[in-house]
Scaffold this motif. Structure first.
Motif, short mmCIF file in Angstrom:
data_model
loop_
_atom_site.label_atom_id
_atom_site.label_comp_id
_atom_site.label_asym_id
_atom_site.label_seq_id
_atom_site.Cartn_x
_atom_site.Cartn_y
_atom_site.Cartn_z
N SER A 119 0.87 -1.16 0.00
CA SER A 119 0.00 0.00 0.00
C SER A 119 0.92 1.22 0.00
O SER A 119 2.10 1.11 -0.32
N TRP A 120 0.42 2.37 0.35
CA TRP A 120 1.31 3.53 0.41
C TRP A 120 0.88 4.46 1.54
O TRP A 120 -0.16 4.24 2.17
N VAL A 142 4.26 -5.09 -5.93
CA VAL A 142 3.08 -4.65 -6.67
C VAL A 142 2.22 -3.77 -5.76
O VAL A 142 2.05 -4.07 -4.58
N GLN A 143 1.71 -2.69 -6.32
CA GLN A 143 0.82 -1.84 -5.53
C GLN A 143 -0.53 -2.52 -5.38
O GLN A 143 -1.03 -3.14 -6.33
N THR A 160 7.45 4.83 -3.16
CA THR A 160 7.53 3.84 -2.09
C THR A 160 7.70 2.43 -2.66
O THR A 160 8.64 1.71 -2.31
N ALA A 161 6.81 2.08 -3.57
CA ALA A 161 6.86 0.74 -4.16
C ALA A 161 8.17 0.53 -4.90
O ALA A 161 8.83 -0.51 -4.75
N VAL A 162 8.57 1.54 -5.67
CA VAL A 162 9.79 1.42 -6.46
C VAL A 162 11.01 1.25 -5.55
O VAL A 162 11.87 0.41 -5.78
N MET A 163 11.04 2.02 -4.49
CA MET A 163 12.19 1.95 -3.59
C MET A 163 12.32 0.57 -2.94
O MET A 163 13.41 0.01 -2.85
N ILE A 164 11.19 0.06 -2.51
CA ILE A 164 11.23 -1.26 -1.87
C ILE A 164 11.74 -2.31 -2.85
O ILE A 164 12.60 -3.14 -2.51
N ALA A 165 11.23 -2.24 -4.06
CA ALA A 165 11.64 -3.22 -5.08
C ALA A 165 13.12 -3.05 -5.42
O ALA A 165 13.88 -4.03 -5.43
#
Lengths: 340, 340
Positions: A119-120, A142-143, A160-165
């Motif tokens: 999530s974000w 994946v969001q 957020t999602a990109v950083m985690i990945a």
DNA sequence: CACCCATCTGCTCATGTGAGCACCACCCGC
DNA sequence: GCGGGTGGTGCTCACATGAGCAGATGGGTG
């Protein structure tokens, strides 16, 4: 010698023994020689001292945890795991600690999820930042709910999602859609779109979900982002909403506060969260106690990462669905954006 | 992996290990299995955690002691023994704790003194009260300085000595004389009296002396008792007196403040105290720091029973006889009667 | 007065733990 | 590239410790 005498005498002996053992690093044998008792008695005295709380052992470190509370939470709410960090006085610090703890948990969690649904929100962004580069290998992300494009901080959700990945050397798949649509038809149309539909399908297949929750008040990020008006929030609160989980507003009963609104909300559903093997809730701070309680007591998360005060608040509740909770009080609690 | 990384990683591991070891009572072997390190590494992590102060062990008990300070005091001032109790905020409580500690010391001291020389004052009375009945067997007690017959509390001096003796099943020998005589001739005459002389001779043969000390200010028991006037005290303070030891006023240098007055003071001399195998000073509280320092730095006691703050004050002094001590400040410090 | 129960004591034995040591990996200057 | 350090690692072994148990103690009760 009366029993009272011997108890008191033992207590004094226990204190002396504790001092010599813990402060002077003497062996129980040496202590026995000093106090003129056998070394077995010294052992017993120390055991007594520990039981009676004469010896206080504390672990002073920002990364310390509260294992006893974790165990209690897991037992009470049937969680697969719980992480409780000591609560600093400062709210900002607290959010940082909870986020760090969530990052720590992710790093050491086994099995490593192949695909992580996220999530974000501010909390999740902090978690992403707290993750070390290379925290895992080839974890794709994946969001799981619509983004924040209207927000004052565009791109946060995606970042957020990109950083985690990125930090795990994996790929991020974003959900290119608003969080809440104005019309049901639009929502259905977007959902039917191959791109969006594909992302949602992928999200349903994630092996773990990582999310936080927002408070149902006018400082909600949904208001900031323009998805909801203060009036909408007021209406939700009237219907008993305590906060939102991946964009969906729920009541203290763990049910959807407004089905019509919910139908226009794009992303993973609550039931999918509930059914997931690993759904990790990261939540901290006074204002979020009600929504945390709603989530935890109704099985929406299987792992809880939180602070000590929230943990105690959850455990102190004798009846989580007690009707004397005045929902409108919650709308007035101070809280900062953090959603969906 | 950089050294900084590994240090930080170790610190986190150390915290986890400490939690599992001290809070969850797991063995180092089990912890090793959980943290995926060998049990020897767990041992090392715990050692590190203790060194770095991550693990804080505290003994919370009114009868606890500060052994480290005791050792420091003994080493610095060449004492045979020292007892330091944690200082409660409350002054009354503090006096009680110090007195209890002195009683404890007496009870467990070996060899048991055949004859114990005692002074008098509020502190000593509290020590007497804190002693348990039967604290020893057949310890006789002798007063080592003149009594308090003029005092507002007649009989206290006698009661103290008698109580100590009684509780050990021994006899008390009182010194039937005022503390300070008005004329030197009278003092010499009384001293020459067979009774008084005999008691003094007996006192010189005591195997241990137990005493406290008073502050040189107008609240002194000598003023209360009428032995000295406020003007006398002012004169003593001008001469550098910081307080009295068994009725004799001394300066920060450990010398007699006023030889003429001292000559009229009846009882054991300072040199006899200094020469004694066991001279036990019981003293606590802010106001008494100067006189405690004078006594301790000049070898007038061989055992010190005090509170933590006094202990630290004594140890913090870089030069006990530093001339920048303004003696008249001492006269203005608040203090309660307790003497000689 | 004898008995019993509860508690405490000192013990054996298995286990947990720390000191010391040889080894290895890495870093640095030559 | 090569020796010499330096810090970290896994190990042996001796010691410290806690669990469990048989016997002592002592205070209360019939």
């Amino acid at each position: 010698m009366t029993p009272a005498d011997s108890t008191a005498a033992n207590e004094l002996l226990a204190v002396r023994a504790a001092e010599l053992y813990y402060e002077e690093n003497k062996t129980q044998d040496e202590i026995g020689a000093i106090l003129r008792v056998t070394r077995w008695k010294v052992g017993r005295l120390l055991a007594q001292a520990r039981e009676r709380g004469i010896i206080r052992i504390e672990i002073v470190h920002p990364r310390a945890r509260r294992l006893a509370l974790e165990r209690d939470l897991a037992a009470r709410f049937g969680l697969k795991d719980a992480v409780v960090v000591p609560a600093p006085a400062d709210e900002v610090e607290l959010q940082a600690r909870v986020s760090e703890a969530a990052a720590d948990w992710l790093v050491s969690h086994r099995p490593v999820p192949r695909l992580l649904g996220v999530s974000w929100g501010r909390t999740l962004h902090q978690v992403a930042e707290a993750l070390p580069s290379g925290w895992s290998t080839a974890v794709n992300v994946v969001q799981i709910n619509g983004g924040v494009s209207l927000s004052k901080r565009p791109g946060t959700a995606a970042a957020t999602a990109v950083m985690i990945a990125q930090k795990a050397g994996g790929q991020a798949t974003l959900l290119p859609s608003p969080a809440i649509l104005e019309r049901l038809e639009t929502k259905k149309a977007i959902e039917g779109d191959r791109t969006v539909g594909g992302v949602l399908a992928m999200a349903r297949g994630a092996s773990a979900y990582l999310y936080s929750a927002g408070v149902a008040d006018t400082s909600s990020v949904h208001v900031d982002s323009g998805y909801l008006t203060p009036a909408d929030i007021a209406r939700l609160v009237e219907r008993g909403a305590v906060g939102d989980v991946i964009g969906r507003y729920i009541t203290a009963d763990g049910t959807i506060a407004d089905p019509e609104l919910d139908a226009r909300t794009l992303g993973l559903g609550l039931e999918e969260l509930r059914a997931a093997a690993w759904s990790i809730l990261v939540i901290g701070g006074e204002a979020k106690h009600p929504v945390a309680r709603a989530i935890v007591t109704h099985g929406l998360c299987s792992v809880l990462v939180t602070d000590e005060h929230t943990a105690r608040a959850l455990l102190d509740e004798h009846d989580a669905s007690s009707p004397d909770l005045a929902p409108h009080d919650l709308a007035t609690t101070a809280s900062r954006e953090d959603a969906p």
